[in-house]
Scaffold this active site. Structure first.
Site, PDB file in Angstrom:
ATOM      1  N   ASP A  77       0.882  -1.155   0.000  1.00 60.00           N
ATOM      2  CA  ASP A  77       0.000   0.000   0.000  1.00 60.00           C
ATOM      3  C   ASP A  77       0.928   1.215   0.000  1.00 60.00           C
ATOM      4  OD1 ASP A  77      -2.420   1.540   0.312  1.00 60.00           O
ATOM      5  OD2 ASP A  77      -1.876   1.771   2.427  1.00 60.00           O
TER       6      ASP A  77
ATOM      7  N   ASP B  36       0.174   5.081   0.987  1.00 57.21           N
ATOM      8  CA  ASP B  36       0.061   5.977   2.139  1.00 57.21           C
ATOM      9  C   ASP B  36      -0.010   5.173   3.430  1.00 57.21           C
ATOM     10  OD1 ASP B  36      -0.026   8.191   0.384  1.00 57.21           O
ATOM     11  OD2 ASP B  36      -2.179   7.936   0.116  1.00 57.21           O
TER      12      ASP B  36
END
Length: 183
Positions: free
Chosen positions: A8, A10
């Site tokens: 992922d 952020d």
């Protein structure tokens, strides 16, 4: 077939300041480059899979996202790390505007981005790994058949639901290579 570590963005690669789309707001998580270099040396491909509802909400454009992503990709390359794929979802079923308001199969917790990466990069999802900071990352990985789901504490507040959907909780991406080496 190859195996990958799905990242992922952020909260895993960079600090999540909320709708990050400008270089000036992009702050790398400590140890991310060394961790990714180690993962590459361990034989993993690296694929970024990121929901970008800020595009759907009209907060920034896809061009803004692509400019930041290109800059990020260059930063990784400068550190000797080649990202094998970057996948993003610009949609949001409720808050999206115009064409971006749709219930797609790419927005996590659905596994569309992971499945696309697997097809394009010839990946064995069962032997791949997901590193995320929230429940939706873990659920997307689970839906894609990924057995090792690592929740990190560098992003969103860790919830019981996220912990339950994960395989293990680590402090940050910096801890991932040692964990995977121990398996």
């Amino acid at each position: 077939m190859d195996r990958a570590v799905f990242l992922d963005r952020d909260g895993v690669i960079n600090k999540d300041h909320g709708y990050v789309y400008q270089v000036d707001d992009f702050e790398y998580i400590e140890g991310v480059f060394d961790a990714c270099l180690s993962l590459k040396k361990m034989g993993f491909k690296l694929a970024v899979v990121t929901n970008q509802s800020g595009i759907a909400r009209g907060l920034y454009s896809e061009d803004d996202f692509h400019q930041l992503t290109e800059w990020m990709d260059w930063n990784f390359a400068d550190k000797g790390v080649e990202l094998d794929g970057i996948y993003y979802c610009p949609h949001h079923a409720q808050a999206g505007l115009g064409d971006y308001k749709c219930d797609c199969d790419c927005r996590k917790p659905k596994p569309g981005m992971l499945n696309s990466a697997a097809q394009f990069l010839n990946l064995d999802l069962a032997s791949s790994v997901m590193v995320g900071d929230k429940r939706d990352d873990m659920l997307a990985a689970q839906a894609a058949g990924i057995q090792i789901r690592i929740l990190v504490r560098t992003g969103k507040s860790v919830t019981d639901e996220a912990v339950h959907a994960s395989t293990v909780v680590l402090d940050s991406i910096a801890d991932v290579p040692d964990y995977l080496s121990s398996l």
